[in-house]
Design an enzyme around this catalytic site. Structure first.
Site, PDB file in Angstrom:
ATOM      1  N   HIS A 124      -7.831   1.645  -2.470  1.00  0.00           N
ATOM      2  CA  HIS A 124      -6.772   1.151  -3.358  1.00  0.00           C
ATOM      3  C   HIS A 124      -7.193   1.140  -4.823  1.00  0.00           C
ATOM      4  O   HIS A 124      -6.605   0.418  -5.620  1.00  0.00           O
ATOM      5  CB  HIS A 124      -6.321  -0.250  -2.917  1.00  0.00           C
ATOM      6  CG  HIS A 124      -5.636  -0.258  -1.582  1.00  0.00           C
ATOM      7  ND1 HIS A 124      -5.409  -1.413  -0.859  1.00  0.00           N
ATOM      8  CD2 HIS A 124      -5.112   0.745  -0.847  1.00  0.00           C
ATOM      9  CE1 HIS A 124      -4.776  -1.116   0.272  1.00  0.00           C
ATOM     10  NE2 HIS A 124      -4.600   0.190   0.308  1.00  0.00           N
ATOM     11  N   CYS A 152      -1.225   4.426 -24.214  1.00  0.00           N
ATOM     12  CA  CYS A 152      -2.090   5.583 -23.979  1.00  0.00           C
ATOM     13  C   CYS A 152      -2.318   6.311 -25.315  1.00  0.00           C
ATOM     14  O   CYS A 152      -1.341   6.647 -25.999  1.00  0.00           O
ATOM     15  CB  CYS A 152      -1.422   6.516 -22.968  1.00  0.00           C
ATOM     16  SG  CYS A 152      -2.301   8.071 -22.757  1.00  0.00           S
ATOM     17  N   ASN A 218     -12.691 -12.499  11.036  1.00  0.00           N
ATOM     18  CA  ASN A 218     -11.619 -13.123  10.250  1.00  0.00           C
ATOM     19  C   ASN A 218     -11.445 -14.557  10.751  1.00  0.00           C
ATOM     20  O   ASN A 218     -11.453 -14.789  11.956  1.00  0.00           O
ATOM     21  CB  ASN A 218     -10.302 -12.339  10.451  1.00  0.00           C
ATOM     22  CG  ASN A 218      -9.280 -12.614   9.365  1.00  0.00           C
ATOM     23  OD1 ASN A 218      -9.020 -13.758   9.030  1.00  0.00           O
ATOM     24  ND2 ASN A 218      -8.701 -11.560   8.821  1.00  0.00           N
TER      25      ASN A 218
END
Ligand code: BJW
Length: 261
Positions: A124, A152, A218
């Site tokens: 990601h 930018c 978990n």
């Protein structure tokens, strides 16, 4: 299935010791004990009234670029002020013990590399990088004019973090490499992820189809729990070091492994 983290079954320890090709998928939970809030935890302070799903999308950015940029700026600062924890260190140790090892992370915080993990696939993106919203190219420097988000320097469009938002495709080479390693693995650890965000959430099921031993770490149950070969309930900064010690013995201190947190 076994849910007792401190009473580790012999079959699990044997699977660790015999593993030749291991894949670990991590999510926000592994960084929780470093002080990075998990994605679906209640947001704190300024961000308490926002759902992450409403901030981590291109549409959210188009609607309110300042809000989204500032959320990431806050998170970037948080990540910069924390250190990897014993869960990250235990995964470095596993990488040293298993001949082929791939760490696939959904996290954008860079803590695995800071802990000393070498073969890391970031599905990601990484919050430390910035790119152009329009042209999708990395941008290293820009003029700070006070405008938020900054612009930018090439095309004047907004800048954004180099992370993957909902509705965007994952970096194709990264996901292909993660899928290939998973299809070939004999051991798959799924650590600190709610296992609801696809396509990453599909990887443990690919591993199960490949016949791998799938171990979930978990404190809470997830959609994977009922399918995992072993589900170890507990925080990863405790469970992972316990797992490494039970399988292979004491964990050398960080300097011996050349880690740099
Ligand atoms: C601990 C702990 C401790 C706490 N120790 N553990 C198939 C089916 C259904 C939907 C889809 C599908 N394919 C695609 C989709 C759509 C979508 C999706 O999955 N939606 C679902 C929500 C239903 N996926 C996408 O859009 C993806 N793109 C895509 O598929 O492209 C193709 C496509 C394009 C266009 C249209 C359709 C398809 C992109 C997904 C990108 C996700 N991005 C984010 C933000 C990244 C940047 C940022 O950080 O801001 O990634 S969202 C967020 O979720 C972040 C995380 O990486 C990701 C996963 O969250 P994670 O890590 O699991 O965190 P939490 O908070 O959810 O869970 C923490 C866990 O830790 C909990 O279980 C705790 O119990 C545990 N825990 N303390 C161990 N101490």
């Amino acid at each position: 299935m076994d849910h007792r983290p401190l009473n580790l079954p012999d079959a699990l320890l044997a699977a660790l010791r015999q593993a030749r090709r291991a894949v670990v998928l991590t999510g926000a939970g592994i960084s929780a004990e470093s002080g990075v809030p998990t994605f679906r935890d209640a947001q704190t302070g300024l961000w308490a009234s926002f759902k992450p799903e409403e901030l981590a999308t291109p549409d959210a950015f188009r609607r309110n670029p300042k809000l989204v940029w500032e959320w990431y700026a806050w998170r970037r600062q948080r990540v910069g002020s924390v250190a990897p924890n014993p869960g990250h260190a235990a995964l470095v140790e596993i990488e040293h013990r298993v001949p082929e090892f791939t760490l696939v992370t959904q996290n954008v915080d860079g803590l695995h590399k800071r802990a000393g993990s070498r073969r890391v696939i970031e599905l990601h993106g990484n919050i430390s990088r910035t790119k152009c919203f329009k042209e999708d190219v990395l941008v290293g420097q820009w003029n700070e004019t006070g405008e938020v988000p900054p612009r930018c320097p090439r095309c004047g469009s907004w800048l954004r973090p180099d992370v993957v938002w909902f509705g965007e495709t994952l970096p194709p080479e990264a996901f292909a490499a993660a899928e290939q390693a998973t299809a070939d693995c004999d051991l798959f650890l799924c650590v600190g992820t709610s296992a609801v965000v696809y396509p990453a959430a599909g990887l443990p099921f690919t591993a199960l189809r490949a016949g791998a031993t799938v171990v979930e770490v978990n404190p809470e149950a997830t959609p994977l729990t009922a399918h995992a070969t072993h589900a170890l309930r507990g925080p990863s900064a405790q469970v992972l070091p316990a797992l490494v010690r039970a399988a292979w013995g004491p964990i050398p201190s960080s300097p011996a492994r050349g880690t740099h947190s």
